[in-house]
Design a protein around this motif. Structure first.
Motif, short mmCIF file in Angstrom:
data_model
loop_
_atom_site.label_atom_id
_atom_site.label_comp_id
_atom_site.label_asym_id
_atom_site.label_seq_id
_atom_site.Cartn_x
_atom_site.Cartn_y
_atom_site.Cartn_z
N ILE A 65 0.84 -1.20 0.00
CA ILE A 65 0.00 0.00 0.00
C ILE A 65 0.87 1.25 0.00
CG2 ILE A 65 -1.58 1.37 1.44
CD1 ILE A 65 -2.97 -1.30 2.13
N ASP A 66 1.91 1.24 0.82
CA ASP A 66 2.82 2.39 0.87
C ASP A 66 3.55 2.59 -0.45
OD1 ASP A 66 2.06 3.02 3.45
OD2 ASP A 66 3.77 2.01 4.38
N LYS A 67 3.93 1.49 -1.08
CA LYS A 67 4.62 1.59 -2.38
C LYS A 67 3.71 2.20 -3.44
CE LYS A 67 7.27 -1.19 -5.64
NZ LYS A 67 7.78 -2.52 -5.97
N ALA A 68 2.47 1.75 -3.48
CA ALA A 68 1.50 2.30 -4.44
C ALA A 68 1.23 3.76 -4.13
CB ALA A 68 0.21 1.49 -4.40
N PHE A 69 1.13 4.11 -2.86
CA PHE A 69 0.89 5.49 -2.47
C PHE A 69 2.06 6.39 -2.88
CE2 PHE A 69 1.23 8.97 0.64
CZ PHE A 69 0.05 9.64 0.36
N GLU A 70 3.28 5.91 -2.68
CA GLU A 70 4.46 6.69 -3.08
C GLU A 70 4.43 6.98 -4.58
OE1 GLU A 70 8.16 4.92 -1.75
OE2 GLU A 70 7.33 4.62 0.25
N GLU A 71 4.08 5.98 -5.38
CA GLU A 71 4.01 6.17 -6.82
C GLU A 71 2.92 7.17 -7.19
OE1 GLU A 71 4.61 2.89 -9.92
OE2 GLU A 71 2.43 3.13 -9.82
N PHE A 72 1.75 7.04 -6.57
CA PHE A 72 0.64 7.96 -6.83
C PHE A 72 1.03 9.38 -6.39
CE2 PHE A 72 -3.34 10.14 -6.15
CZ PHE A 72 -4.14 9.70 -7.19
N SER A 73 1.65 9.48 -5.24
CA SER A 73 2.08 10.79 -4.72
C SER A 73 3.07 11.46 -5.66
CB SER A 73 2.73 10.64 -3.34
OG SER A 73 1.81 10.18 -2.40
N LYS A 74 4.04 10.70 -6.13
CA LYS A 74 5.04 11.26 -7.03
C LYS A 74 4.37 11.76 -8.31
CE LYS A 74 9.37 10.34 -9.49
NZ LYS A 74 9.11 11.44 -10.37
N ALA A 75 3.47 10.98 -8.85
CA ALA A 75 2.76 11.39 -10.07
C ALA A 75 1.96 12.66 -9.83
CB ALA A 75 1.85 10.26 -10.56
N THR A 76 1.26 12.71 -8.72
CA THR A 76 0.44 13.88 -8.38
C THR A 76 1.32 15.12 -8.21
OG1 THR A 76 -1.17 12.45 -7.29
CG2 THR A 76 -1.28 14.80 -6.78
N ASN A 77 2.40 14.96 -7.46
CA ASN A 77 3.29 16.09 -7.22
C ASN A 77 4.02 16.53 -8.49
OD1 ASN A 77 2.68 16.44 -4.47
ND2 ASN A 77 4.06 14.79 -3.90
N ASP A 78 4.37 15.58 -9.34
CA ASP A 78 5.00 15.93 -10.61
C ASP A 78 4.04 16.74 -11.49
OD1 ASP A 78 7.29 14.59 -9.81
OD2 ASP A 78 7.04 12.90 -11.20
N LEU A 79 2.78 16.31 -11.54
CA LEU A 79 1.79 17.05 -12.32
C LEU A 79 1.59 18.46 -11.77
CD1 LEU A 79 -0.83 14.23 -12.89
CD2 LEU A 79 0.44 15.43 -14.68
N LYS A 80 1.46 18.56 -10.46
CA LYS A 80 1.28 19.87 -9.83
C LYS A 80 2.47 20.77 -10.16
CE LYS A 80 0.73 22.29 -5.53
NZ LYS A 80 1.02 22.31 -4.13
N ALA A 81 3.68 20.25 -10.00
CA ALA A 81 4.88 21.06 -10.26
C ALA A 81 4.95 21.51 -11.71
CB ALA A 81 6.12 20.26 -9.88
N ALA A 82 4.60 20.63 -12.62
CA ALA A 82 4.64 20.98 -14.04
C ALA A 82 3.65 22.09 -14.36
CB ALA A 82 4.36 19.75 -14.90
N TYR A 83 2.44 21.99 -13.82
CA TYR A 83 1.45 23.04 -14.07
C TYR A 83 1.82 24.34 -13.37
CZ TYR A 83 -1.76 20.11 -16.70
OH TYR A 83 -2.34 19.33 -17.67
N ASP A 84 2.39 24.24 -12.17
CA ASP A 84 2.82 25.44 -11.45
C ASP A 84 3.91 26.18 -12.22
OD1 ASP A 84 1.07 25.15 -9.32
OD2 ASP A 84 2.58 24.28 -7.97
N LYS A 85 4.82 25.44 -12.81
CA LYS A 85 5.93 26.05 -13.54
C LYS A 85 5.43 26.77 -14.80
CE LYS A 85 10.62 25.12 -14.98
NZ LYS A 85 11.66 24.11 -15.11
N GLY A 86 4.40 26.21 -15.42
CA GLY A 86 3.80 26.87 -16.58
C GLY A 86 4.55 26.68 -17.88
N ASP A 87 5.50 25.77 -17.92
CA ASP A 87 6.24 25.47 -19.14
C ASP A 87 5.48 24.39 -19.90
OD1 ASP A 87 8.07 23.90 -20.83
OD2 ASP A 87 9.63 25.23 -20.06
N ALA A 88 4.93 24.73 -21.05
CA ALA A 88 4.09 23.80 -21.81
C ALA A 88 4.84 22.54 -22.20
CB ALA A 88 3.53 24.49 -23.05
N GLY A 89 6.09 22.68 -22.59
CA GLY A 89 6.88 21.51 -22.98
C GLY A 89 7.11 20.57 -21.81
#
Length: 110
Positions: A65-89
């Motif tokens: 469960i923790d392993k799956a959560f870590e993967e989901f968390s990383k994906a969520t945080n990566d998406l948030k960071a990408a949108y926050d940065k505002g770089d389309a590429g």
């Protein structure tokens, strides 16, 4: 953006199948409320559904469960960071990486 709320919902509800179900519902609502980021929320739905499909009614250990959560968390945080940065590429690269991840079988080996 609802990325933090989605992640908090999963964490606060025990990272279980029921928690992923709540997370999916929240991400689906986010798709409607924040249409500019709908693809990102859709990918989080896919990751949540992948967890549910992979675990089914099988017993899942806390380590898994923790392993799956870590993967989901990383994906969520990566998406948030990408949108926050505002770089389309960079956002496109992140979305593509998570799309690929969402179609990769969930590895719950401990």
């Amino acid at each position: 953006m609802m990325f933090d709320q989605i992640l908090e919902t999963l964490r606060d509800n025990g990272k279980s199948g029921a928690a992923y179900t709540k997370t999916i519902a929240l991400a689906e609502q986010a798709m409607k409320d924040d249409a500019e980021r709908a693809v990102a929320y859709g990918l989080l739905c896919e990751l949540g559904e992948r967890f549910l499909e992979s675990t089914g009614r099988l017993p899942v250990t806390s380590v898994q469960i923790d392993k799956a959560f870590e993967e989901f968390s990383k994906a969520t945080n990566d998406l948030k960071a990408a949108y926050d940065k505002g770089d389309a590429g960079e956002t496109l690269q992140t979305v593509n990486a998570i799309a690929t991840l969402s179609r990769t079988p969930l590895d719950l080996s401990a």
